[in-house]
Design a protein around this motif. Sequence first.
Motif, PDB file in Angstrom:
ATOM      1  N   ALA A  14       0.839  -1.200   0.000  1.00 16.41           N
ATOM      2  CA  ALA A  14       0.000   0.000   0.000  1.00 16.41           C
ATOM      3  C   ALA A  14       0.873   1.249   0.000  1.00 16.41           C
ATOM      4  O   ALA A  14       1.916   1.290   0.657  1.00 16.41           O
ATOM      5  N   ALA A 209      -8.184  -4.574   0.413  1.00 13.16           N
ATOM      6  CA  ALA A 209      -7.237  -3.893   1.300  1.00 13.16           C
ATOM      7  C   ALA A 209      -7.885  -3.637   2.648  1.00 13.16           C
ATOM      8  O   ALA A 209      -9.098  -3.456   2.749  1.00 13.16           O
ATOM      9  N   GLN A 230      -3.880  -5.764  -1.132  1.00  9.20           N
ATOM     10  CA  GLN A 230      -2.997  -4.634  -0.852  1.00  9.20           C
ATOM     11  C   GLN A 230      -2.757  -4.555   0.652  1.00  9.20           C
ATOM     12  O   GLN A 230      -3.698  -4.496   1.428  1.00  9.20           O
TER      13      GLN A 230
END
Length: 339
Positions: A14, A209, A230
């Motif tokens: 990220a 994510a 992510q």
Amino acid sequence: MFDLRELSTPVLSAPMAGGPSTPELAAAVSSAGGLGFVAAGYLTADAFAERLRAAQRLTSAPVGANLFVPQPSAATPDAITAYAATLEAEARRYGVSLGAPRFDDDHWAAKLDVLLDLRPAVVSFTFGLPSAEERRRLSEAGIATAGTVTTLSEARAAADAGVDVLIAQGPSAGGHRGTFDATAQPSEESLDDLLAALTANLDLPVVAAGGLMIAGDVSGVRGAGAVAAQLGTAFLLADEAGSSPVHRAALQDPQFTETAVTRAFSGRYARGLRNRFIVEHEADAPFGYPEVHYMTSPVRAASVRAGDPHAVNVWAGTGFRKARTGSAADIIATLAGAD
């Protein structure tokens, strides 16, 4: 145009603005088969270009970049003045003056020019979306575009804008929530439910994510339809990460037992380790990004210089206890389920 489904290891690091996402980390993640990101947030366009070039020089693999999308300020002068008054004691404690609150667009237009010049494989957007014309220019330059979304409605807007990929950010994510409306209470819809809604309703690849830390998390979201995962907090202790010594130590310090979502540091909701600053100032903190960010910046920097984790944003997701040290390549191998 680059397709995330082609990654040999379906893991993205990220983009973490403010230091952790170094060119070395981005390049190491990409070289290990994932996709590393250079974060443009808070940098000048020239500094962003320098870091993106550095990452591209360090690897022959694709590299991504991330931009903060400017939004109208939610600050009011009275609220900012009142919050500054409550923070004066913090400034005295650390021997600094509060920063001047100001609004800017994070050098948006100049950073778009950097993207068009250096052409990373992918550019992701946080806090909103590029205009249709901006997205078209990026696509014509061969750059894949990804919109960070926290709800189905945001995802529909991203799809309408023509992005190539959706990044579904769940509520357990560390750092700033990617909500388009800075004043809205962040959605508490679980990542599992958000991922299910996006894959059922939109015909776009989705990256999951938020709170993902270990190989089982990656395989779990992949099994639920995500093309990749992510992870940010999972890389904060990596050798190549630019996390400060204070940040690294706090993530491993038993005195910190939980995270909290706060606007005390930046004027926008973000998740980090619950420390003294959050406990004492969250109730008084106004909306006002990036004004509050600039106002608290000297205190946060002084806290780091003092080796004190209690007046700085220690951004982290809820799974921070599972963060591991080592090289980015080793972390990638672990996330891929390798021995």
